[in-house]
Design an enzyme around this catalytic site. Structure first.
Site, PDB file in Angstrom:
ATOM      1  CE  LYS A 125      -8.347  25.799 112.697  1.00  0.00           C
ATOM      2  NZ  LYS A 125      -9.695  25.282 112.654  1.00  0.00           N
ATOM      3  CG  ASP A 127       7.782  29.009 110.190  1.00  0.00           C
ATOM      4  OD1 ASP A 127       6.799  28.248 110.083  1.00  0.00           O
ATOM      5  OD2 ASP A 127       7.833  30.138 109.672  1.00  0.00           O
ATOM      6  N   GLY A 128       6.482  27.184 112.663  1.00  0.00           N
ATOM      7  CA  GLY A 128       5.539  27.272 113.784  1.00  0.00           C
ATOM      8  C   GLY A 128       5.770  26.136 114.762  1.00  0.00           C
ATOM      9  CB  THR A 129       6.130  22.468 114.209  1.00  0.00           C
ATOM     10  OG1 THR A 129       4.872  22.415 113.545  1.00  0.00           O
ATOM     11  CG2 THR A 129       6.322  21.212 115.035  1.00  0.00           C
ATOM     12  CG  ASP A 158       5.613  27.216 102.670  1.00  0.00           C
ATOM     13  OD1 ASP A 158       4.941  26.784 101.708  1.00  0.00           O
ATOM     14  OD2 ASP A 158       5.104  27.579 103.747  1.00  0.00           O
ATOM     15  CG  HIS A 169      -4.767  22.825 100.487  1.00  0.00           C
ATOM     16  ND1 HIS A 169      -5.616  23.899 100.412  1.00  0.00           N
ATOM     17  CD2 HIS A 169      -4.135  22.923 101.677  1.00  0.00           C
ATOM     18  CE1 HIS A 169      -5.530  24.605 101.519  1.00  0.00           C
ATOM     19  NE2 HIS A 169      -4.631  24.043 102.308  1.00  0.00           N
ATOM     20  CD  GLN A 217       0.870  25.089  95.136  1.00  0.00           C
ATOM     21  OE1 GLN A 217       1.880  25.743  95.017  1.00  0.00           O
ATOM     22  NE2 GLN A 217      -0.264  25.635  95.546  1.00  0.00           N
TER      23      GLN A 217
HETATM   24  O1  F6P Z   1       3.237  26.263 105.057  1.00  0.00           O
HETATM   25  C1  F6P Z   1       2.685  25.415 104.112  1.00  0.00           C
HETATM   26  C2  F6P Z   1       1.463  26.022 103.480  1.00  0.00           C
HETATM   27  O2  F6P Z   1       0.965  25.130 102.506  1.00  0.00           O
HETATM   28  C3  F6P Z   1       1.679  27.400 102.884  1.00  0.00           C
HETATM   29  O3  F6P Z   1       2.328  27.370 101.642  1.00  0.00           O
HETATM   30  C4  F6P Z   1       0.262  27.920 102.850  1.00  0.00           C
HETATM   31  O4  F6P Z   1       0.238  29.338 102.885  1.00  0.00           O
HETATM   32  C5  F6P Z   1      -0.337  27.347 104.095  1.00  0.00           C
HETATM   33  O5  F6P Z   1       0.436  26.217 104.441  1.00  0.00           O
HETATM   34  C6  F6P Z   1      -1.785  26.953 103.933  1.00  0.00           C
HETATM   35  O6  F6P Z   1      -2.274  26.497 105.155  1.00  0.00           O
HETATM   36  P1  F6P Z   1      -3.720  25.818 105.312  1.00  0.00           P
HETATM   37  O7  F6P Z   1      -3.587  24.393 104.888  1.00  0.00           O
HETATM   38  O8  F6P Z   1      -4.045  25.974 106.726  1.00  0.00           O
HETATM   39  O9  F6P Z   1      -4.651  26.575 104.419  1.00  0.00           O
END
Ligand code: F6P
Length: 350
Positions: free
Chosen positions: A75, A106-108, A130, A274, A276
């Site tokens: 965030k 990519d965000g970072t 990803d 998560h 994963q």
């Molecule tokens: O970018 C990694 C990722 O795990 C994506 O595969 C998934 O859409 C997103 O982050 C989930 O984010 P958060 O942990 O904020 O729910």
């Protein structure tokens, strides 16, 4: 030299391996001081910056640990306002940072690029389960995620077979289908649905019906960003203030509702979530993350900043942050794995 290191965005297996490699490489090769920034950019933009010293002892024994010893945030946005940007830059100066290593997706990379443009030297290290970062054909964390999904698919197979059900398994991956594609192939899914190829419900139902008469059960592996032809992605929720506010999730349930009226067998959906992202990195990811961390240290020592570590055609390198920020790497429609999937009879839902 004093170097700051932070992990930003969602965590992934292998982050600690990067922190360890970048720290050990800098300590050994140039005697730099390494400062870990806590909770991603949040720790650098707070009124009182939050840091911890990274020395040899602190980074020993963390190679195989999942998550990140530094904490992370998806965030925190130091570019959200000019005041926040200024505070972040002032904090970096007060901490005496000569440069920052930003390990993230990519965000970072977009945030790192923004700060670099304001004068803070940055080296980016791509991370994401990803596998969707431009310039990086394999990001660490991806192999571990694929292994986790593959195991889940194997487990789903046996229960689906016993009950004669259609089993839908939803993977992460955001707007890219890499996890669903590779794990779907490794886990012998009958149907693989990706964000890159909009699915046709009738085509998917046809595959399931054919299998109802022959094999009794069907396994469908679907990426969270997949969508029905003519429809929209399934958004689980929106996170205010996040650089990427959309959180995807739930398309497996949407597909279940679409398929059930068209089939005799029961359709069930599992969202892996998560699981994963957690757990120990595979040996492949430990090695890749170690290489990336060491490469970041080499770039810093060579004064090559405002660049991101890259892996292209199996060779480590770097690209300007400007060339990778704000972009995704999707599965190309002519990718050999898509072709192989079709050729062995896996449906891609089109
Ligand atoms: O970018 C990694 C990722 O795990 C994506 O595969 C998934 O859409 C997103 O982050 C989930 O984010 P958060 O942990 O904020 O729910």
């Amino acid at each position: 030299m004093r170097i700051g290191v932070l992990t930003g965005g969602g965590d992934c297996p292998g982050l600690n391996a990067v922190i360890r490699a970048v720290t050990k490489s800098l300590l050994r090769q140039c005697g730099a001081e390494v400062l870990g920034i806590e909770d991603g950019f949040a720790g650098l933009m707070d009124v009182a910056p939050r840091t911890q010293r990274l020395d040899w002892e602190r980074v020993s024994g963390i190679l195989m640990r999942g998550g990140t010893i530094l904490g992370t945030s998806n965030k925190a946005n130091p570019l959200a306002s000019p005041a926040l940007t200024q505070r972040t830059l002032d904090n970096a100066r007060a901490l005496g940072l000569d440069a920052l290593v930003a390990i993230g997706g990519d965000g970072t990379m977009a945030l790192a690029h923004g700060l670099a443009e304001h004068g803070l030297p940055v080296v980016g290290v791509p991370k994401t389960i990803d596998n969707d970062i431009v310039g990086c054909e394999r990001s660490f964390g991806f192999d571990t995620a694929v292994a986790t999904v593959t195991e889940a698919l194997e487990r789903i197979q046996t229960t689906g077979q016993s009950h004669g059900r259609v089993m839908i398994v939803e993977t992460m991956g955001r707007y890219a289908g890499w996890i669903a594609l590779e794990a779907g192939l490794a886990g012998a899914a009958d149907v693989i649905l990706l964000p890159e190829i909009d699915y046709d419900v009738d085509a998917v139902a046809r595959v399931c019906r054919e299998r109802e008469t022959r094999q009794r059960y069907t396994v469908i592996c679907i990426g969270e960003g997949a969508k029905v032809r003519g429809g929209a992605m399934t958004v689980e929720r929106r996170v205010a203030d996040s650089p990427d506010p959309l959180r995807l999730g739930g398309v497996a349930h949407v597909l279940r509702e679409q398929l059930q009226p068209l089939l005799h067998s029961e359709v069930r959906a599992t969202v892996l979530g998560h699981v994963q992202r957690g757990g120990v990195p595979t040996p492949f990811d430990r090695v890749l993350a170690t290489q990336f961390g060491n490469q970041a240290a080499q770039l810093l020592m060579a004064g090559q900043v405002n660049r991101m570590v890259t892996l292209q055609a199996g060779v480590l390198g770097s690209l300007p942050l400007a060339d990778v920020a704000h972009q995704h790497r999707n599965v190309p429609l002519d990718h050999p794995l898509l072709q192989a999937a079709r050729q062995i009879g896996v449906s891609l839902g089109d």
